[in-house]
Scaffold this motif. Structure first.
Motif, PDB file in Angstrom:
ATOM      1  N   ASN A  14      49.503  20.446  50.389  1.00 45.35           N
ATOM      2  CA  ASN A  14      50.834  20.696  49.848  1.00 45.35           C
ATOM      3  C   ASN A  14      51.128  22.176  49.594  1.00 45.35           C
ATOM      4  O   ASN A  14      52.140  22.505  48.974  1.00 45.35           O
ATOM      5  N   GLY A  15      50.246  23.051  50.082  1.00 40.70           N
ATOM      6  CA  GLY A  15      50.485  24.500  49.978  1.00 40.70           C
ATOM      7  C   GLY A  15      50.614  24.989  48.552  1.00 40.70           C
ATOM      8  O   GLY A  15      51.490  25.798  48.242  1.00 40.70           O
ATOM      9  N   LEU A  16      49.727  24.512  47.659  1.00 38.56           N
ATOM     10  CA  LEU A  16      49.863  24.799  46.228  1.00 38.56           C
ATOM     11  C   LEU A  16      48.975  25.951  45.737  1.00 38.56           C
ATOM     12  O   LEU A  16      48.975  26.253  44.547  1.00 38.56           O
ATOM     13  N   ALA A  17      48.219  26.582  46.629  1.00 36.02           N
ATOM     14  CA  ALA A  17      47.242  27.594  46.197  1.00 36.02           C
ATOM     15  C   ALA A  17      47.869  28.704  45.362  1.00 36.02           C
ATOM     16  O   ALA A  17      47.266  29.199  44.411  1.00 36.02           O
ATOM     17  N   SER A  18      49.104  29.075  45.691  1.00 32.95           N
ATOM     18  CA  SER A  18      49.752  30.198  44.995  1.00 32.95           C
ATOM     19  C   SER A  18      50.095  29.878  43.532  1.00 32.95           C
ATOM     20  O   SER A  18      50.414  30.783  42.763  1.00 32.95           O
ATOM     21  N   LEU A  19      49.999  28.614  43.137  1.00 34.51           N
ATOM     22  CA  LEU A  19      50.304  28.236  41.758  1.00 34.51           C
ATOM     23  C   LEU A  19      49.175  28.593  40.794  1.00 34.51           C
ATOM     24  O   LEU A  19      49.351  28.539  39.583  1.00 34.51           O
ATOM     25  N   TYR A  20      48.000  28.931  41.345  1.00 34.83           N
ATOM     26  CA  TYR A  20      46.816  29.126  40.514  1.00 34.83           C
ATOM     27  C   TYR A  20      46.307  30.559  40.605  1.00 34.83           C
ATOM     28  O   TYR A  20      46.534  31.253  41.589  1.00 34.83           O
ATOM     29  N   ASP A  21      45.570  30.968  39.544  1.00 39.73           N
ATOM     30  CA  ASP A  21      44.977  32.305  39.557  1.00 39.73           C
ATOM     31  C   ASP A  21      43.870  32.388  40.601  1.00 39.73           C
ATOM     32  O   ASP A  21      43.652  33.433  41.197  1.00 39.73           O
ATOM     33  N   LEU A  22      43.162  31.294  40.778  1.00 34.54           N
ATOM     34  CA  LEU A  22      42.219  31.212  41.892  1.00 34.54           C
ATOM     35  C   LEU A  22      41.946  29.751  42.222  1.00 34.54           C
ATOM     36  O   LEU A  22      42.250  28.856  41.425  1.00 34.54           O
ATOM     37  N   VAL A  23      41.384  29.534  43.415  1.00 33.82           N
ATOM     38  CA  VAL A  23      41.129  28.186  43.918  1.00 33.82           C
ATOM     39  C   VAL A  23      39.631  28.010  44.143  1.00 33.82           C
ATOM     40  O   VAL A  23      38.980  28.845  44.763  1.00 33.82           O
ATOM     41  N   VAL A  24      39.106  26.894  43.607  1.00 32.81           N
ATOM     42  CA  VAL A  24      37.710  26.519  43.821  1.00 32.81           C
ATOM     43  C   VAL A  24      37.702  25.299  44.736  1.00 32.81           C
ATOM     44  O   VAL A  24      38.375  24.299  44.453  1.00 32.81           O
ATOM     45  N   VAL A  25      36.947  25.382  45.828  1.00 31.96           N
ATOM     46  CA  VAL A  25      36.855  24.269  46.774  1.00 31.96           C
ATOM     47  C   VAL A  25      35.452  23.672  46.714  1.00 31.96           C
ATOM     48  O   VAL A  25      34.456  24.392  46.817  1.00 31.96           O
TER      49      VAL A  25
END
Length: 201
Positions: free
Chosen positions: A118-129
């Motif tokens: 859903n292209g939501l990465a920009s909503l967070y300070d960082l992304v953990v996968v």
């Protein structure tokens, strides 16, 4: 406050990572749990799902028959998009409400299965996968969750590819191995998250 998006493919072990992070002190906002809440009996969310998919997606006691709905939407991208258009805005609104209740020094973990899709990465300070090979995912879904192999493959195919998820990752937790190899990695990630929170990164 540090806003962290946590994601991973089905069967990658994201729930176990969430559990560990909470045990260290993280504030967890679980999109899956909220997605269930917003379609409970009597909610506008459930009424909208029934309007779109019919009474056949309800059980005898009026609750949502999740396996039945899942079998419909995971085999049909258009119907999946219809369901997402109903549920995702409701989940987003509730998530924002919960986030606003967290303290300024908290690490807030948003557990979001479809973050990449859903292209939501920009909503967070960082992304953990949380990463695992497709072979490991399939094995866990069939062996541990009791899914039929065809259903497991369909659910995996409905999600982003491993490469797409890794592309948006700021931090990666490799969960291709045994459970006892997971905890040290999650602890290391937690140390990094709390450092960033303290530094105001």
């Amino acid at each position: 406050m540090l806003k962290v998006g946590l994601t991973g493919g089905i069967g990658a072990g994201k729930s176990e990572v969430s559990r560990l992070l909470v045990s260290y002190g993280a504030v967890l906002i679980d999109a899956d749990r909220i997605a269930r809440e917003v379609v409970e009996p009597g909610t506008p969310g459930l009424a909208a799902v029934v309007a779109a998919f019919g009474d056949g997606v309800l059980t005898g006691d009026g609750t949502l028959d999740r396996p039945k709905l899942g079998s419909i939407v995971f085999a049909d991208p258009e119907r999946l998009a219809t369901l997402n258009a109903i549920v995702h805005p409701l989940v987003g609104a509730r998530s924002a409400e919960l986030e606003s209740a967290a303290g300024p020094g908290d690490v807030v973990i948003h557990d979001v299965p479809l973050l990449a899709e859903n292209g939501l990465a920009s909503l967070y300070d960082l992304v953990v996968v949380v990463d695992a090979s497709p072979e490991t995912q399939l094995d866990r879904l069939v062996r541990l969750r009791g899914m039929a192999e065809a259903e497991a493959k369909a659910r995996m195919a409905a999600q982003a590819t491993r490469a797409v998820r890794l592309e948006i990752a700021d931090l990666v937790i490799d969960n291709d191995g045994p459970l006892d190899a997971l905890e040290p990695q999650v602890r290391k990630v937690w140390d990094e998250l709390t450092r960033r929170t303290a530094d105001g990164d």
